[in-house]
Design a protein around this motif. Structure first.
Motif, PDB file in Angstrom:
ATOM      1  N   TYR A  94      51.543  79.548  19.717  1.00 15.50           N
ATOM      2  CA  TYR A  94      51.078  79.291  21.076  1.00 15.50           C
ATOM      3  C   TYR A  94      50.114  80.406  21.481  1.00 15.50           C
ATOM      4  N   ALA A  95      48.916  80.071  21.900  1.00 14.83           N
ATOM      5  CA  ALA A  95      47.909  81.063  22.290  1.00 14.83           C
ATOM      6  C   ALA A  95      48.015  81.353  23.787  1.00 14.83           C
ATOM      7  N   THR A  96      48.115  82.635  24.151  1.00 15.88           N
ATOM      8  CA  THR A  96      48.214  83.036  25.549  1.00 15.88           C
ATOM      9  C   THR A  96      47.361  84.282  25.789  1.00 15.88           C
ATOM     10  N   SER A  97      47.199  84.602  27.064  1.00 12.92           N
ATOM     11  CA  SER A  97      46.508  85.841  27.418  1.00 12.92           C
ATOM     12  C   SER A  97      47.490  86.967  27.699  1.00 12.92           C
ATOM     13  N   GLY A  98      48.785  86.657  27.720  1.00 13.07           N
ATOM     14  CA  GLY A  98      49.796  87.673  28.008  1.00 13.07           C
ATOM     15  C   GLY A  98      50.790  87.828  26.877  1.00 13.07           C
ATOM     16  N   HIS A  99      51.539  88.928  26.911  1.00 13.10           N
ATOM     17  CA  HIS A  99      52.499  89.194  25.834  1.00 13.10           C
ATOM     18  C   HIS A  99      53.902  89.516  26.352  1.00 13.10           C
ATOM     19  N   ARG A 100      54.128  89.325  27.662  1.00  9.75           N
ATOM     20  CA  ARG A 100      55.455  89.516  28.225  1.00  9.75           C
ATOM     21  C   ARG A 100      55.837  88.262  29.001  1.00  9.75           C
ATOM     22  N   PRO A 118      44.688  74.708  38.722  1.00  8.95           N
ATOM     23  CA  PRO A 118      44.979  76.132  38.945  1.00  8.95           C
ATOM     24  C   PRO A 118      46.235  76.388  39.761  1.00  8.95           C
ATOM     25  N   ASP A 119      46.768  75.350  40.441  1.00  9.94           N
ATOM     26  CA  ASP A 119      47.974  75.542  41.245  1.00  9.94           C
ATOM     27  C   ASP A 119      49.247  75.394  40.434  1.00  9.94           C
ATOM     28  N   THR A 120      49.124  75.076  39.154  1.00  7.40           N
ATOM     29  CA  THR A 120      50.300  74.891  38.314  1.00  7.40           C
ATOM     30  C   THR A 120      50.291  75.872  37.149  1.00  7.40           C
ATOM     31  N   ALA A 121      51.454  76.028  36.528  1.00  6.24           N
ATOM     32  CA  ALA A 121      51.492  76.729  35.247  1.00  6.24           C
ATOM     33  C   ALA A 121      50.717  75.899  34.230  1.00  6.24           C
ATOM     34  N   SER A 123      62.534  77.464  29.629  1.00  6.23           N
ATOM     35  CA  SER A 123      63.101  78.799  29.757  1.00  6.23           C
ATOM     36  C   SER A 123      62.105  79.772  30.378  1.00  6.23           C
ATOM     37  N   LEU A 124      62.622  80.721  31.152  1.00  4.40           N
ATOM     38  CA  LEU A 124      61.777  81.783  31.689  1.00  4.40           C
ATOM     39  C   LEU A 124      61.255  82.676  30.571  1.00  4.40           C
ATOM     40  N   GLY A 125      61.880  82.605  29.398  1.00  5.12           N
ATOM     41  CA  GLY A 125      61.376  83.327  28.234  1.00  5.12           C
ATOM     42  C   GLY A 125      60.151  82.681  27.622  1.00  5.12           C
ATOM     43  N   LEU A 126      59.834  81.459  28.051  1.00  8.11           N
ATOM     44  CA  LEU A 126      58.636  80.756  27.579  1.00  8.11           C
ATOM     45  C   LEU A 126      57.576  80.658  28.670  1.00  8.11           C
ATOM     46  N   LEU A 127      57.785  81.381  29.758  1.00  5.41           N
ATOM     47  CA  LEU A 127      56.840  81.403  30.874  1.00  5.41           C
ATOM     48  C   LEU A 127      56.115  82.742  30.829  1.00  5.41           C
ATOM     49  N   ASP A 143      47.787  86.483  37.792  1.00  6.88           N
ATOM     50  CA  ASP A 143      47.076  85.516  38.620  1.00  6.88           C
ATOM     51  C   ASP A 143      47.206  84.086  38.082  1.00  6.88           C
ATOM     52  N   SER A 144      47.824  83.930  36.935  1.00  7.00           N
ATOM     53  CA  SER A 144      48.093  82.617  36.364  1.00  7.00           C
ATOM     54  C   SER A 144      49.251  82.770  35.388  1.00  7.00           C
ATOM     55  N   VAL A 145      49.781  81.630  34.941  1.00  9.84           N
ATOM     56  CA  VAL A 145      50.931  81.694  34.051  1.00  9.84           C
ATOM     57  C   VAL A 145      50.883  80.523  33.079  1.00  9.84           C
ATOM     58  N   ALA A 146      51.257  80.796  31.832  1.00 11.37           N
ATOM     59  CA  ALA A 146      51.312  79.767  30.793  1.00 11.37           C
ATOM     60  C   ALA A 146      52.767  79.393  30.533  1.00 11.37           C
ATOM     61  N   MET A 147      53.010  78.120  30.260  1.00  9.23           N
ATOM     62  CA  MET A 147      54.343  77.643  29.927  1.00  9.23           C
ATOM     63  C   MET A 147      54.296  77.054  28.518  1.00  9.23           C
TER      64      MET A 147
END
Length: 316
Positions: free
Chosen positions: A84-90, A67-70, A193-197, A204-208
């Motif tokens: 790529y499956a994520t919970s966010g869209h930005r 949980p401490d990492t992307a 890239s920050l465009g892939l973060l 509260d979390s981030v996907a790379m």
């Protein structure tokens, strides 16, 4: 990573953008999650896809249940596309460019998590039997520096060499040479890239998004990539918010390096400049040639190269 199931038939396109190199569509799925679908652009000159399933699985394992990492999100493949499956869209890039310094408080911890994820990737053992695998963005940069390119990239090569002069061109080449000295190197994201973060909705979390640019090389390639992007975003933000406090960007760089747990060395700082050069290459080769923009970016390169030169020669 192979997806044998067809995509959801009721997906909704949330966003779509791209270049001649790669195109991205963001789809809302019926379950409320998102798929980032990446496909090759019409002018792409490199193979598209995952270069090594073994290496990408190794990278993914480094951030699982951490949980401490992307979270390293690897793609499913379907019909030539990477999903790529994520919970966010930005992405973080979208947030920083649209919201500017106001977004820094929420982004800082996410960049620290990205640094921590890259640190774990770099510490992973190289899979046995893996051949030399240079990340595709680094191969693209090296081909441009060597002049083995065509079209707008060749025109840019000639122009940059002439305008910046032989001494500065030698500096670019020397930084690139350092990146090719590590063999076989460590596992790399290859193009963080920050465009892939992609942060979760509540940050509260981030996907790379990880896979298509994976390779082996020195850790400085990944680190310099992020630092180069942050420096470029600082410049863009300064033009958009001329009265803003540019020093707030220092906090983002510090957070990333805190997570990475490495101090940037000369190779890292040089790689950050090379990242700016690669972005200029990709803009000219895969988007369009804009003479005014090209000249402005070359002026930025001169400023950055000279700044690095002064840093490296200043007694400590």
């Amino acid at each position: 990573m192979t997806d044998t199931q067809p995509p959801h038939r009721t997906e909704t396109v949330i966003d779509s953008y791209g270049t001649g190199h790669v195109h991205t569509r963001i789809l809302l799925r019926p379950d409320g999650r998102y798929d980032w679908v990446r496909t090759p652009g019409a002018a792409r000159t490199q193979p598209f896809g995952v270069p090594s399933t073994t290496l990408v699985e190794t990278l993914a394992a480094t951030t699982a249940d951490r949980p401490d990492t992307a979270l390293c999100v690897v793609p499913r493949t379907h019909g030539g596309a990477l999903r790529y499956a994520t919970s966010g869209h930005r992405s973080i890039a979208w947030t920083l460019l649209r919201e500017g310094p106001a977004a820094h408080a929420t982004v800082r911890n996410l960049l620290r998590a990205q640094g921590a994820a890259l640190s774990r990737m770099h510490a992973a053992p190289v899979p046995a039997g893996l051949p030399t695998l240079v990340p595709s963005p680094l191969r693209r940069l090296l081909a441009w520096l060597e002049g083995t390119v065509d079209g707008p990239a060749d025109r840019l090569h000639t122009l940059v060499r002439r305008v910046i002069g032989p001494a500065r061109w030698h500096r670019l080449r020397s930084w690139a040479d350092r990146l090719t000295e590590a063999s076989p190197g460590v596992p790399l994201h290859g193009g963080p890239s920050l465009g892939l973060l992609v942060p979760a909705p509540h940050h509260d979390s981030v996907a790379m998004l990880t896979g298509e640019d994976a390779g082996l090389g020195p850790w400085q390639w990944d680190a310099g990539w992020v630092l180069g992007e942050l420096a470029e975003f600082r410049d863009v933000s300064g033009r958009s918010h001329p009265t803003g406090d540019g020093s707030v960007w220092d906090g983002l760089e510090t957070a990333f390096l805190d997570g990475l747990q490495r101090a940037p060395d000369e190779t890292t700082r040089g790689t950050a400049v090379l990242r700016r050069a690669l972005h200029l290459h990709d803009y000219c080769a895969f988007v369009r040639w804009n003479e005014q923009e090209v000249r402005a970016c070359i002026a930025d390169l001169i400023r950055l190269i000279d700044s690095r030169q002064r840093q490296e020669t200043t007694p400590r």
